[in-house]
Design an enzyme around this catalytic site. Structure first.
Site, PDB file in Angstrom:
ATOM      1  N   SER A 145      90.018  94.701 139.037  1.00 16.64           N
ATOM      2  CA  SER A 145      90.065  95.679 137.853  1.00 16.64           C
ATOM      3  C   SER A 145      90.416  97.170 138.351  1.00 16.64           C
ATOM      4  O   SER A 145      89.764  97.542 140.138  1.00 16.64           O
ATOM      5  CB  SER A 145      88.464  95.960 137.482  1.00 16.64           C
ATOM      6  OG  SER A 145      89.139  96.772 136.866  1.00 16.64           O
ATOM      7  N   TYR A 158      79.671  95.918 136.951  1.00 20.99           N
ATOM      8  CA  TYR A 158      81.663  95.903 136.715  1.00 20.99           C
ATOM      9  C   TYR A 158      81.782  96.215 137.923  1.00 20.99           C
ATOM     10  O   TYR A 158      82.642  95.163 138.370  1.00 20.99           O
ATOM     11  CB  TYR A 158      81.372  96.238 135.152  1.00 20.99           C
ATOM     12  CG  TYR A 158      83.446  95.801 135.483  1.00 20.99           C
ATOM     13  CD1 TYR A 158      83.811  94.928 134.597  1.00 20.99           C
ATOM     14  CD2 TYR A 158      83.931  96.971 134.995  1.00 20.99           C
ATOM     15  CE1 TYR A 158      84.112  94.227 134.003  1.00 20.99           C
ATOM     16  CE2 TYR A 158      85.854  96.791 135.155  1.00 20.99           C
ATOM     17  CZ  TYR A 158      86.012  95.363 134.143  1.00 20.99           C
ATOM     18  OH  TYR A 158      86.997  94.607 134.533  1.00 20.99           O
TER      19      TYR A 158
END
Ligand code: NAD
Length: 253
Positions: A145, A158
């Site tokens: 990401s 995350y």
């Protein structure tokens, strides 16, 4: 253009029932690959497989599998091999997110994100890489990401797992280069998928994200599909250990 085709290739995509995973599954199928989609919910996977194969005419196999379970990874890989005889492309796509401040985050939530985002790709790598090494060919794409590269508040597990996955990608690229296997990380910015519904349904949050994107919009599903096809194909044969930013310029600033 032949080098962008995937005819005769077999791809396994974790979390392929919806969102980016389903979009990439469709793209790879359209490019000629046979595709295996896995997720925890077989009915959702079967629905995605039917929809994709009706659209592309390709062979799509749906399997049930939780990426955090070693036996599921092994069973998924062996079912894929039984059906297609080989796996050329692995897309470690299944992932999860939690948007909670660091001080309020329960330990179980931290552990859940680590298990899905980091242990899952590790287990599928352990299950698939030996079969690729034996054949001397493979393409692995790990869904990291932009948050594997830059930070964002209230995203502890995350950001930690996506950064970890990016660096594991580099380690795998080195470890498996001698076997003809390339390993790359795909780092998307914001895309409208079920994972991001809390952001897309909140006008202010949505606009705040747009304001940070030089191209001035969220990503489109066909854009993740075409990038995945490129990374899965022979067209990307000299790219390994790379982080491909698919973010409208977010991380260029
Ligand atoms: P999503 O939540 O819409 O879909 C995730 C998929 O993973 C689903 O099919 C779900 O069933 C599956 N999944 C979740 N936990 C699983 C488990 N334990 N075992 C097996 N399958 C499981 O997510 P998405 O937005 O499509 O994201 C896909 C990947 O891309 C994730 O790794 C995510 O972190 C990454 N990513 C997404 C965005 C974005 O904007 N959507 C941005 C950057 C990175």
């Amino acid at each position: 253009m032949e080098r962008f085709r995937l005819d005769g290739r077999v791809a396994l995509i974790t979390g392929g029932s919806k969102g980016l995973g389903a979009a990439m599954a469709e793209g790879l199928s359209e490019a000629g690959a046979s595709v295996v989609v896995t997720s925890r919910h077989l009915d959702e996977c079967e629905a995605a497989a039917r929809r994709i194969s009706e659209k592309t005419g390709g062979d799509v196999l749906a399997l049930e599998g939780d990426v955090t379970q070693k036996e599921h990874a092994r069973a998924n890989v062996s079912a894929a091999l039984d059906r297609f005889g080989q796996i050329d492309i692995l897309i470690n796509n299944a992932g999860t997110n939690v948007r909670t401040g660091t001080l309020e985050l329960p330990l179980e939530e931290w552990r859940r994100v680590v298990e899905v985002n980091l242990t899952g790709p590790f287990l599928f790598g352990q299950a698939v890489l030996p079969t690729m090494a034996e054949r001397g060919y493979g393409r692995v794409i790990n869904l990291s990401s932009i948050l594997g590269v830059v930070g964002l508040a209230a995203r502890s597990p995350y950001t930690a797992t996506k950064g970890g996955l990016l660096n594991m990608t580099r380690a795998w690229a080195l470890e498996f280069a001698p076997y003809g296997i390339t390993v790359n990380a795909l780092c998307p910015g914001p895309f409208d998928t079920p994972m991001n519904r809390p952001l897309t349904q909140d006008k202010e949050a949505y606009a705040a994200f747009v304001s940070r994107i030089p191209l001035g919009r969220w990503g489109r599903l066909e854009e993740v599909a075409s990038t995945a096809v490129f990374l899965a194909s022979d067209a990307s044969s000299y790219i390994t250990g790379a982080a491909i930013m698919l973010d409208g310029g977010w991380t260029a600033q």
